[in-house]
Design a protein around this motif. Structure first.
Motif, PDB file in Angstrom:
ATOM      1  N   MET A   1       0.881  -1.179  -0.035  1.00 47.19           N
ATOM      2  CA  MET A   1      -0.141  -0.074  -0.003  1.00 47.19           C
ATOM      3  C   MET A   1       0.944   1.157   0.110  1.00 47.19           C
ATOM      4  N   GLU A   2       0.337   2.202  -0.656  1.00 46.05           N
ATOM      5  CA  GLU A   2       1.038   3.302  -0.630  1.00 46.05           C
ATOM      6  C   GLU A   2       0.814   4.032   0.633  1.00 46.05           C
ATOM      7  N   ALA A   3       1.895   4.972   1.059  1.00 42.13           N
ATOM      8  CA  ALA A   3       1.728   5.662   2.415  1.00 42.13           C
ATOM      9  C   ALA A   3       0.634   6.298   2.638  1.00 42.13           C
ATOM     10  N   TRP A   4      -0.045   7.028   1.738  1.00 41.39           N
ATOM     11  CA  TRP A   4      -1.266   7.881   1.810  1.00 41.39           C
ATOM     12  C   TRP A   4      -2.425   7.256   2.095  1.00 41.39           C
ATOM     13  N   GLU A   5      -2.443   5.925   1.486  1.00 43.44           N
ATOM     14  CA  GLU A   5      -3.453   4.951   1.730  1.00 43.44           C
ATOM     15  C   GLU A   5      -3.270   4.371   3.226  1.00 43.44           C
ATOM     16  N   ARG A   6      -2.068   4.078   3.622  1.00 42.86           N
ATOM     17  CA  ARG A   6      -1.944   3.613   5.186  1.00 42.86           C
ATOM     18  C   ARG A   6      -2.613   4.931   6.102  1.00 42.86           C
ATOM     19  N   SER A   7      -2.039   5.909   5.722  1.00 41.70           N
ATOM     20  CA  SER A   7      -2.568   6.914   6.762  1.00 41.70           C
ATOM     21  C   SER A   7      -4.064   7.275   6.767  1.00 41.70           C
ATOM     22  N   GLN A   8      -4.632   6.947   5.586  1.00 41.82           N
ATOM     23  CA  GLN A   8      -6.234   6.842   5.768  1.00 41.82           C
ATOM     24  C   GLN A   8      -6.627   5.956   6.585  1.00 41.82           C
ATOM     25  N   VAL A   9      -6.201   4.750   6.149  1.00 39.93           N
ATOM     26  CA  VAL A   9      -6.819   3.624   7.274  1.00 39.93           C
ATOM     27  C   VAL A   9      -6.431   3.991   8.622  1.00 39.93           C
ATOM     28  N   LEU A  10      -5.227   4.474   9.010  1.00 40.58           N
ATOM     29  CA  LEU A  10      -4.906   4.691  10.373  1.00 40.58           C
ATOM     30  C   LEU A  10      -5.892   6.048  10.908  1.00 40.58           C
ATOM     31  N   ALA A  11      -6.152   6.917   9.870  1.00 41.60           N
ATOM     32  CA  ALA A  11      -7.154   8.104  10.383  1.00 41.60           C
ATOM     33  C   ALA A  11      -8.503   7.536  10.547  1.00 41.60           C
ATOM     34  N   ALA A  12      -8.835   6.528   9.614  1.00 42.07           N
ATOM     35  CA  ALA A  12     -10.073   6.159  10.049  1.00 42.07           C
ATOM     36  C   ALA A  12     -10.485   5.453  11.224  1.00 42.07           C
ATOM     37  N   VAL A  13      -9.404   4.622  11.616  1.00 44.73           N
ATOM     38  CA  VAL A  13      -9.341   3.828  12.855  1.00 44.73           C
ATOM     39  C   VAL A  13      -9.224   5.096  14.105  1.00 44.73           C
ATOM     40  N   ARG A  14      -8.608   5.842  14.099  1.00 37.32           N
ATOM     41  CA  ARG A  14      -8.393   6.833  15.148  1.00 37.32           C
ATOM     42  C   ARG A  14      -9.617   7.656  14.937  1.00 37.32           C
ATOM     43  N   GLU A  15     -10.486   8.066  14.091  1.00 41.00           N
ATOM     44  CA  GLU A  15     -11.769   8.809  14.170  1.00 41.00           C
ATOM     45  C   GLU A  15     -12.653   7.795  14.673  1.00 41.00           C
ATOM     46  N   ALA A  16     -12.772   6.584  14.545  1.00 45.02           N
ATOM     47  CA  ALA A  16     -13.486   5.642  15.165  1.00 45.02           C
ATOM     48  C   ALA A  16     -13.445   5.343  16.833  1.00 45.02           C
ATOM     49  N   GLY A  17     -12.300   5.850  17.207  1.00 41.67           N
ATOM     50  CA  GLY A  17     -11.991   5.717  18.400  1.00 41.67           C
ATOM     51  C   GLY A  17     -11.110   4.709  18.962  1.00 41.67           C
ATOM     52  N   PHE A  18     -10.607   3.984  18.127  1.00 39.87           N
ATOM     53  CA  PHE A  18      -9.494   2.915  18.431  1.00 39.87           C
ATOM     54  C   PHE A  18      -8.353   3.504  18.292  1.00 39.87           C
ATOM     55  N   ASP A  19      -7.322   2.486  18.757  1.00 44.01           N
ATOM     56  CA  ASP A  19      -5.881   2.813  18.876  1.00 44.01           C
ATOM     57  C   ASP A  19      -5.096   2.613  17.496  1.00 44.01           C
ATOM     58  N   PRO A  20      -4.562   3.648  16.911  1.00 48.15           N
ATOM     59  CA  PRO A  20      -3.909   3.544  15.656  1.00 48.15           C
ATOM     60  C   PRO A  20      -2.579   2.479  15.561  1.00 48.15           C
ATOM     61  N   LEU A  21      -1.811   2.651  16.674  1.00 50.50           N
ATOM     62  CA  LEU A  21      -0.814   1.882  17.115  1.00 50.50           C
ATOM     63  C   LEU A  21      -1.144   0.312  16.900  1.00 50.50           C
ATOM     64  N   LEU A  22      -2.054   0.037  17.626  1.00 55.72           N
ATOM     65  CA  LEU A  22      -2.662  -1.245  17.891  1.00 55.72           C
ATOM     66  C   LEU A  22      -3.020  -2.032  16.297  1.00 55.72           C
ATOM     67  N   ALA A  23      -3.888  -1.042  15.629  1.00 59.70           N
ATOM     68  CA  ALA A  23      -4.361  -1.294  14.483  1.00 59.70           C
ATOM     69  C   ALA A  23      -3.349  -1.495  13.381  1.00 59.70           C
ATOM     70  N   GLU A  24      -2.371  -0.620  13.483  1.00 59.03           N
ATOM     71  CA  GLU A  24      -1.022  -1.051  12.596  1.00 59.03           C
ATOM     72  C   GLU A  24      -0.106  -2.256  12.817  1.00 59.03           C
ATOM     73  N   LYS A  25      -0.234  -2.697  14.071  1.00 60.43           N
ATOM     74  CA  LYS A  25       0.293  -3.922  14.514  1.00 60.43           C
ATOM     75  C   LYS A  25      -0.698  -5.154  14.093  1.00 60.43           C
ATOM     76  N   VAL A  26      -1.815  -4.929  14.256  1.00 56.36           N
ATOM     77  CA  VAL A  26      -2.909  -5.986  13.815  1.00 56.36           C
ATOM     78  C   VAL A  26      -2.637  -6.107  12.129  1.00 56.36           C
ATOM     79  N   ILE A  27      -2.750  -5.216  11.412  1.00 53.78           N
ATOM     80  CA  ILE A  27      -2.631  -5.114   9.916  1.00 53.78           C
ATOM     81  C   ILE A  27      -1.410  -5.859   9.728  1.00 53.78           C
ATOM     82  N   THR A  28      -0.292  -5.306  10.181  1.00 53.91           N
ATOM     83  CA  THR A  28       1.207  -5.880   9.623  1.00 53.91           C
ATOM     84  C   THR A  28       1.201  -7.417  10.093  1.00 53.91           C
ATOM     85  N   CYS A  29       0.434  -7.870  11.062  1.00 50.68           N
ATOM     86  CA  CYS A  29       0.415  -9.328  11.490  1.00 50.68           C
ATOM     87  C   CYS A  29      -0.510 -10.109  10.616  1.00 50.68           C
TER      88      CYS A  29
END
Length: 87
Positions: A1-29
């Protein structure tokens, strides 16, 4: 994925009230940030009897068949992210 797409994913996670650092780890795994990732879960047998059908995990967040979404929906990283937040 492009960096801007990753940023959009993490922004959506953050806006939904979830931890973007945890989300990044989950997606990576789960998919290593590959929206086209697929994983087959073979049937499970116990004493010769199938106790669980085989299923597919698909997409960025590896959404399983059990959730009733099409493969096409799960391969779309934006839709896959919406599903993950919803679930």
């Amino acid at each position: 994925m492009e960096a801007w797409e990753r940023s959009q994913v993490l922004a959506a996670v953050r806006e939904a009230g979830f931890d973007p650092l945890l989300a990044e780890k989950v997606i990576t795994c789960e998919s290593n940030w590959r929206p086209s990732a697929r994983h087959y879960n073979p049937p499970v047998y116990e004493n010769g009897t199938m106790i669980k059908d085989g299923s597919w995990d698909v997409g960025l967040w590896q959404i399983n068949d059990v959730h009733g979404r099409s493969v096409a929906e799960r391969l779309d990283w934006k839709e896959n992210t919406r599903m993950a937040i919803e679930l």
